[in-house]
Design an enzyme around this catalytic site. Structure first.
Site, short mmCIF file in Angstrom:
data_model
loop_
_atom_site.label_atom_id
_atom_site.label_comp_id
_atom_site.label_asym_id
_atom_site.label_seq_id
_atom_site.Cartn_x
_atom_site.Cartn_y
_atom_site.Cartn_z
N GLU A 178 0.82 -1.22 0.00
CA GLU A 178 0.00 0.00 0.00
C GLU A 178 0.85 1.25 0.00
O GLU A 178 0.95 1.95 1.00
CB GLU A 178 -0.87 0.04 1.26
N CYS A 194 -0.97 31.53 15.32
CA CYS A 194 -0.59 32.13 16.58
C CYS A 194 0.07 31.07 17.44
O CYS A 194 -0.51 30.57 18.39
CB CYS A 194 -1.86 32.65 17.25
N1 LLP Z 1 -0.52 1.13 4.95
C1 LLP Z 1 -0.73 1.37 6.25
C2 LLP Z 1 -1.41 0.38 7.06
C3 LLP Z 1 -0.32 2.60 6.80
O1 LLP Z 1 -0.53 2.82 8.09
C4 LLP Z 1 0.30 3.56 5.98
C5 LLP Z 1 0.70 4.84 6.52
C6 LLP Z 1 0.48 3.26 4.63
C7 LLP Z 1 0.07 2.03 4.15
C8 LLP Z 1 1.12 4.23 3.68
O2 LLP Z 1 2.44 4.47 4.00
P1 LLP Z 1 3.34 5.37 3.00
O3 LLP Z 1 3.60 4.56 1.77
O4 LLP Z 1 2.58 6.59 2.72
O5 LLP Z 1 4.57 5.63 3.79
N2 LLP Z 1 1.40 11.44 8.53
C9 LLP Z 1 2.69 10.78 8.44
C10 LLP Z 1 2.61 9.45 7.81
C11 LLP Z 1 1.72 8.51 8.53
C12 LLP Z 1 1.68 7.20 7.85
C13 LLP Z 1 0.52 6.43 8.33
N3 LLP Z 1 0.39 5.19 7.70
C14 LLP Z 1 3.63 11.69 7.65
O6 LLP Z 1 3.23 12.78 7.30
O7 LLP Z 1 4.77 11.34 7.43
#
Ligand code: LLP
Length: 431
Positions: A290, A361
């Site tokens: 994913e 702020c």
């Molecule tokens: N699958 C699951 C179960 C996940 O929890 C996540 C991300 C992904 C796939 C996707 O991961 P990616 O390929 O995008 O790294 N807000 C944080 C990132 C949180 C990720 C949460 N889960 C940031 O801005 O870095």
């Protein structure tokens, strides 16, 4: 430049996806999220082609839409025949409202309410990734009431400590996500699932973290998952049809971040899986992953207008912009690095060191520190690169700041994918 969709034109302006960013800022106003549709499609295709080439038949990537969710991204995913990962009724609803084929949708999340589960089943999502025993029993119960069998994956935590920021590393035993393998709880849960009548138990899911560049953590995760699968097979005679290895490939925020080829990484993971398959005598199931960030991050940048340039004698310099933690909370949350460019004079000497501050702020409302730039003047345009992931999707209305619009660019066209929020929108729900 950190990505091939960036360049500088003869006016010295930053060019993104073939467009002069200063013109875009003038035309649509700032702050402005700009997305390169071609780049999104290119990444989706790269993942799909690599899955077809290296993984068993029927293996598919899913776009983790938490990284960037709006109607248009689900339309693009549908056109690219890309499966999607959703984590809330909001994401399900958004996808569904575009006519996205919901059988290709995987519903994640560590605490789905009965209402969420019911909503997902009504929406006919293809698969629910169950995160706890409570959830499994609720899924079975609700499926029974509806007279259906619900396909599920069980999310397990393989117990891996990746080197990413603690808040975005999720494969540890001590995690709110999934059921731990280490403690034997995952195995016990499998025994219970196999007795449930209204569940089609397709296999396992794990996700070890985000912004990962090396193959090592995936190697370890695969080994632990195959060991677990072997144990489950020996104990219950059950073999999963699907193994989902989660998301997490890293992207280049700054020059020192490595540039990785997803196809090469997938080829490496396929080799790792073959090795484990031989070692444990287990056939490789269909593989799912994913990716979220790696599909949309470098397909986006944010444009801001410079406001004040404050030089505190003997201390440091602040460049304030007309956005901040409301449209990009990632530095405030994780101290995430970003490349910042003065889009109006991208070729000029970078001899001014500044903290780029937002206008909330709040002292911590900072986009980046110690950025080297030509000294900017009021109303010049500043670009923050690689903001396509977890910026728009994490934006807020703190201080009642309206969220910026999202403009999409492709070869032929440029269009508004999400409109700029208005002050009326801000008050829309107030009584
Ligand atoms: N699958 C699951 C179960 C996940 O929890 C996540 C991300 C992904 C796939 C996707 O991961 P990616 O390929 O995008 O790294 N807000 C944080 C990132 C949180 C990720 C949460 N889960 C940031 O801005 O870095």
């Amino acid at each position: 430049m950190i990505c091939d969709n960036l360049s500088i034109n003869e006016k010295g302006h930053l060019v993104f996806a073939g467009r002069d960013t200063v013109d875009l800022a003038q035309k649509y106003g700032t702050p402005l999220y700009v997305m390169d549709e071609n780049k999104i499609r290119e990444h989706m295709r790269e993942y799909k082609a690599a899955f077809e080439k290296y993984f068993p038949e029927g293996s598919c990537p899913e776009y983790a839409s938490k990284a960037f969710s709006c109607k248009q991204i689900y339309r693009i995913a549908a056109e690219e025949k890309m499966n999607i990962d959703v984590v809330s009724c909001g994401e399900i609803y958004t996808a569904m409202s575009t006519g996205y084929p919901m059988e290709n949708c995987f519903f994640h999340g560590n605490n789905k309410t009965d209402e969420d589960i019911e909503f997902a089943m009504e929406a006919k999502v293809g698969c629910i990734v169950a995160d706890s025993e409570e959830e499994l029993f609720a899924i079975n119960q609700i499926a029974k009431q509806k007279g259906i069998t619900q396909k599920i994956l069980l999310r397990v935590t393989p117990g891996i400590d990746t080197h990413t920021h603690q808040k975005i590393s999720t494969g540890n035993v001590d995690s709110k996500f999934g059921i731990a393998i280490d403690t034997n709880q995952a195995k016990e849960t499998v025994g219970k699932i196999l007795k449930l009548q209204n569940i089609d138990f397709a296999g396992f899911h794990c996700h070890i973290g985000s912004q990962i560049f090396e193959s090592g953590p995936f190697d370890l995760a695969s080994e632990l998952m195959f060991r677990f699968i072997k144990d489950i097979k020996d104990t219950y005679g059950y073999t999963p049809r699907v193994l989902n290895l989660g998301g997490g490939f890293g992207v280049r925020y700054i020059d020192s971040d490595p540039k990785i080829s997803f196809a090469e990484k997938i080829a490496e993971i396929a080799k790792i899986l073959e090795k484990q398959s031989k070692a444990f005598g287990i056939e490789i199931p269909k593989i799912a992953m994913e990716p979220g960030r790696s599909i949309v991050a470098d397909a986006g940048l944010t444009l801001y207008s410079v406001g004040s340039v404050k030089e505190i004698t003997g201390y440091k310099n602040y460049v304030s912009i007309d956005g901040g933690m409301t449209d990009n909370p990632r530095y405030t949350l994780y101290e995430s690095p970003y490349t910042v460019i003065l889009a109006t004079r991208a070729n000029d000497e970078k001899d001014f060191c500044a903290t780029i501050a937002g206008r909330c702020c709040e002292e911590g409302d900072v986009i980046q520190e110690n950025v080297m730039l030509p000294k900017p003047k009021r109303n010049e345009i500043l670009a923050v690169l690689t903001t396509g992931a977890y910026n728009y999707s994490m934006a807020s209305n703190y201080n009642r700041v309206p969220r910026p619009p999202v403009i999409m660019l492709n070869d032929k066209d440029e269009y508004i994918a999400v409109k700029r929020e208005t002050l009326e929108d801000i008050c829309a729900l107030d009584i």
